[in-house]
Structure formats: structure tokens, C-alpha cells
Scaffold this active site. Sequence first.
Site, PDB file in Angstrom:
ATOM      1  N   PHE A 174       0.751  -1.115   0.015  1.00 34.72           N
ATOM      2  CA  PHE A 174       0.049  -0.011   0.097  1.00 34.72           C
ATOM      3  C   PHE A 174       0.873   1.254  -0.016  1.00 34.72           C
ATOM      4  O   PHE A 174       1.634   1.266   1.007  1.00 34.72           O
ATOM      5  CB  PHE A 174      -0.939  -0.040   1.173  1.00 34.72           C
ATOM      6  CG  PHE A 174      -1.927  -0.978   1.430  1.00 34.72           C
ATOM      7  CD1 PHE A 174      -2.303  -1.697   0.160  1.00 34.72           C
ATOM      8  CD2 PHE A 174      -2.400  -1.412   2.417  1.00 34.72           C
ATOM      9  CE1 PHE A 174      -3.254  -2.912   0.224  1.00 34.72           C
ATOM     10  CE2 PHE A 174      -3.472  -2.355   2.479  1.00 34.72           C
ATOM     11  CZ  PHE A 174      -3.670  -3.044   1.384  1.00 34.72           C
ATOM     12  N   ASP A 175       0.773   2.218  -0.741  1.00 36.07           N
ATOM     13  CA  ASP A 175       1.271   3.470  -0.722  1.00 36.07           C
ATOM     14  C   ASP A 175       0.664   4.437   0.037  1.00 36.07           C
ATOM     15  O   ASP A 175      -0.538   4.037   0.281  1.00 36.07           O
ATOM     16  CB  ASP A 175       1.558   3.873  -2.138  1.00 36.07           C
ATOM     17  CG  ASP A 175       0.387   4.191  -3.080  1.00 36.07           C
ATOM     18  OD1 ASP A 175      -0.681   4.386  -2.508  1.00 36.07           O
ATOM     19  OD2 ASP A 175       0.446   4.204  -4.579  1.00 36.07           O
ATOM     20  N   SER A 176       1.086   5.548  -0.038  1.00 33.58           N
ATOM     21  CA  SER A 176       0.372   6.588   1.045  1.00 33.58           C
ATOM     22  C   SER A 176      -0.850   7.010   0.446  1.00 33.58           C
ATOM     23  O   SER A 176      -1.809   7.270   1.426  1.00 33.58           O
ATOM     24  CB  SER A 176       1.368   7.914   0.917  1.00 33.58           C
ATOM     25  OG  SER A 176       1.509   8.463  -0.482  1.00 33.58           O
ATOM     26  N   ASP A 189      -3.178   4.834  -1.082  1.00 37.90           N
ATOM     27  CA  ASP A 189      -3.832   3.739  -0.511  1.00 37.90           C
ATOM     28  C   ASP A 189      -4.150   4.069   1.025  1.00 37.90           C
ATOM     29  O   ASP A 189      -5.495   3.810   1.082  1.00 37.90           O
ATOM     30  CB  ASP A 189      -2.997   2.401  -0.791  1.00 37.90           C
ATOM     31  CG  ASP A 189      -3.009   2.194  -2.178  1.00 37.90           C
ATOM     32  OD1 ASP A 189      -3.607   2.352  -2.883  1.00 37.90           O
ATOM     33  OD2 ASP A 189      -1.907   1.460  -2.431  1.00 37.90           O
ATOM     34  N   GLY A 190      -3.291   4.289   1.753  1.00 43.23           N
ATOM     35  CA  GLY A 190      -3.425   4.648   3.078  1.00 43.23           C
ATOM     36  C   GLY A 190      -4.449   5.753   3.429  1.00 43.23           C
ATOM     37  O   GLY A 190      -5.191   5.700   4.126  1.00 43.23           O
TER      38      GLY A 190
END
Length: 118
Positions: A46-48, A50-51
Amino acid sequence: MSDQPTGPIADHRRDLVDRVIRVIAETQKIPADTIGREASFEELKFDSLDGINILFALENEFDINIPDESARHIKSIPQMVDGIAAMLQSKATLTASEIRSQSPEGVALLPHKAPEGR
């Protein structure tokens, strides 16, 4: 004999983990069974962005507001579950206090501990 905790608290935690995983799966459009209960967001790739999407979805699911500072420190499913559990507990405590302070009728609806020595 199992090392896993049992009882209502353990059941509540399992339900909470299941809900968090379901929301993450729906948000990321991935099967829930591919999300490990102990997985880190790095392991899940998960990238930022996604977060951020996951946080918004969880805030909506649980009717909470996750502060930005707290969100920066969440790096795994267990950390997310712990944070949500703490926020829900705090919210429940505040709600009970508000009911008691604002409504004399509300006091009768909520369980309370009798003063010690009586």
C-alpha cells in the site's frame, strides 16, 4: 490448549479485525483472504494514497475521526485495529458521560457501579 485469548473481548477483537480487513479489501478491490491479520502495509504494497483512501473508508465505517498525527504512525493491520479499538472505547465513554450529564432519564438507562461500602 490454545494460546489465543478467548471470551467476549477476544470475540470483539476478532470482529473488529474482520471489519477492518473487509473495509481494506473493498477499498483496495482485493480479496479479503489475501490480507493477513498481522500484515504490514508495506507487505501489502500500500502506498500513501492507498493509506489515505483506507483511512477515509475506516472513518466512515466506524464513524470516527482518525487524527493525521495518529494516522502517520499506523503501519500495520494490528496497529490500525488497536487505534480504532481505542477510539471506539473513548467514543463510548464520552457518549455515556454525555448521556448521564444531559439527561436525568438517561441515568436509569445506563448501568452504573454502586458506591463501594454499600
